[in-house]
Scaffold this motif. Structure first.
Motif, short mmCIF file in Angstrom:
data_model
loop_
_atom_site.label_atom_id
_atom_site.label_comp_id
_atom_site.label_asym_id
_atom_site.label_seq_id
_atom_site.Cartn_x
_atom_site.Cartn_y
_atom_site.Cartn_z
N ASN A 55 0.76 -1.16 0.14
CA ASN A 55 0.06 0.09 -0.07
C ASN A 55 1.01 1.23 -0.24
O ASN A 55 2.26 1.09 0.22
CB ASN A 55 -0.85 0.11 1.34
CG ASN A 55 -2.15 1.02 1.05
OD1 ASN A 55 -2.60 1.80 0.02
ND2 ASN A 55 -2.77 1.13 2.21
N ASN A 56 0.29 2.23 -0.47
CA ASN A 56 1.04 3.57 -0.33
C ASN A 56 0.34 4.96 -0.07
O ASN A 56 -0.82 4.66 -0.35
CB ASN A 56 1.92 3.76 -1.90
CG ASN A 56 1.07 3.89 -2.90
OD1 ASN A 56 0.25 5.06 -3.09
ND2 ASN A 56 0.94 2.94 -3.88
N PHE A 57 0.93 5.82 0.27
CA PHE A 57 0.43 7.14 0.49
C PHE A 57 1.21 8.27 -0.16
O PHE A 57 2.37 8.22 0.15
CB PHE A 57 0.29 7.40 2.27
CG PHE A 57 -0.47 6.16 2.73
CD1 PHE A 57 -1.93 6.35 2.95
CD2 PHE A 57 0.33 5.11 3.39
CE1 PHE A 57 -2.62 5.26 3.50
CE2 PHE A 57 -0.35 4.15 4.09
CZ PHE A 57 -1.90 4.30 4.27
N LYS A 58 0.45 9.19 -0.41
CA LYS A 58 0.91 10.45 -1.07
C LYS A 58 1.17 11.51 -0.04
O LYS A 58 0.00 11.85 0.26
CB LYS A 58 0.38 10.83 -2.51
CG LYS A 58 0.72 11.96 -3.16
CD LYS A 58 0.06 12.45 -4.48
CE LYS A 58 0.42 13.50 -5.02
NZ LYS A 58 -0.12 13.74 -6.61
N LEU A 59 1.96 12.10 0.55
CA LEU A 59 2.10 13.11 1.41
C LEU A 59 2.93 14.31 0.55
O LEU A 59 3.76 14.31 -0.07
CB LEU A 59 3.22 12.55 2.32
CG LEU A 59 2.75 11.36 3.43
CD1 LEU A 59 3.73 11.16 4.43
CD2 LEU A 59 1.37 11.51 4.02
N ARG A 60 2.04 15.53 1.17
CA ARG A 60 2.69 16.82 0.62
C ARG A 60 2.70 17.80 1.77
O ARG A 60 1.89 17.88 2.62
CB ARG A 60 1.66 17.12 -0.40
CG ARG A 60 1.88 18.60 -1.10
CD ARG A 60 1.01 19.00 -2.16
NE ARG A 60 1.19 20.25 -2.63
CZ ARG A 60 2.27 20.40 -3.67
NH1 ARG A 60 3.15 19.53 -4.10
NH2 ARG A 60 2.57 21.64 -4.06
N ARG A 61 4.00 18.10 1.68
CA ARG A 61 4.17 19.18 2.86
C ARG A 61 4.24 20.70 2.37
O ARG A 61 4.33 21.03 1.18
CB ARG A 61 5.63 19.01 3.31
CG ARG A 61 6.67 19.63 2.58
CD ARG A 61 8.05 19.55 3.27
NE ARG A 61 9.17 19.70 2.46
CZ ARG A 61 9.23 20.82 1.60
NH1 ARG A 61 8.94 22.03 1.75
NH2 ARG A 61 10.28 20.87 0.76
N ASP A 62 3.52 21.46 3.25
CA ASP A 62 3.45 22.92 2.72
C ASP A 62 4.15 23.65 3.80
O ASP A 62 4.79 23.20 5.12
CB ASP A 62 2.01 23.17 3.22
CG ASP A 62 1.23 22.79 2.10
OD1 ASP A 62 1.44 22.65 0.93
OD2 ASP A 62 0.15 22.40 2.49
N GLY A 63 4.91 24.90 3.44
CA GLY A 63 5.47 25.72 4.72
C GLY A 63 6.88 25.38 4.60
O GLY A 63 7.39 25.19 3.54
N VAL A 64 7.57 25.91 5.68
CA VAL A 64 9.10 25.87 5.72
C VAL A 64 9.36 24.23 5.78
O VAL A 64 8.75 23.49 6.72
CB VAL A 64 9.35 26.66 7.01
CG1 VAL A 64 10.91 26.41 7.22
CG2 VAL A 64 9.13 28.00 6.93
N ALA A 65 10.37 23.80 5.28
CA ALA A 65 10.58 22.45 5.28
C ALA A 65 11.59 22.14 6.48
O ALA A 65 12.34 22.80 6.62
CB ALA A 65 11.63 21.86 4.11
N GLU A 66 11.25 21.06 7.07
CA GLU A 66 12.25 20.62 8.25
C GLU A 66 13.07 19.44 7.75
O GLU A 66 14.01 18.85 8.45
CB GLU A 66 11.30 20.11 9.36
CG GLU A 66 10.61 21.49 10.07
CD GLU A 66 9.93 20.95 11.41
OE1 GLU A 66 10.04 20.03 11.82
OE2 GLU A 66 8.83 21.69 11.68
#
Length: 137
Positions: free
Chosen positions: A54-65
């Motif tokens: 199984n897989n999940f698509k993750l998208r970050r917003d804002g300042v990257a850590e």
């Protein structure tokens, strides 16, 4: 004959478009009592039994850590956790039966500019009573 050739060409074209648009990550699994969630930069999967991928698509917003928070536990079996970008995948952790993790993983520099990543969960045989949570920062 022309109608059959046209129909075959259409089916082949639609198949190729479908395969090319999936990003190289395929979901193929058998599970009981499977609960999944994926919204923005967070994803989770909880199950009674699970076999497959199984897989999940993750998208970050804002300042990257440049980190990935991982909480995982598994009663029986073995689950490989991968990070995927551009159709390639890299092993992050292997969770075995009886183990649990609650950690923040610092991602390699090659993921610095990635706003979107995939988390891929691949079982080795059947897994029992698993709980996996992710947050992409």
């Amino acid at each position: 004959m022309k109608k059959i050739s046209f129909a075959l060409a259409l089916i082949l074209t639609l198949t190729l478009i479908t395969l090319c648009s999936c990003g190289g990550y395929v979901k193929s699994y058998s599970a009981t009592i499977l609960i999944t969630s994926c919204q923005g930069d967070e994803a989770s999967m909880e199950f009674d039994t699970f076999t497959g991928t199984n897989n999940f698509k993750l998208r970050r917003d804002g300042v990257a850590e440049h980190t990935l928070d991982l909480e995982a536990s598994l009663v029986e079996g073995e689950m490989n956790v991968y990070i995927g970008v551009d159709g390639e995948k890299e092993l992050l952790r292997t969770v075995k039966g009886g183990e649990s993790y609650d950690e923040t993983i610092t991602l390699d520099g090659k993921y610095d500019n990635e706003k979107t990543i995939y988390i891929i969960l691949e079982s080795v045989g059947e897994c029992v009573d698993g709980d996996f949570e992710f947050e992409y920062n």
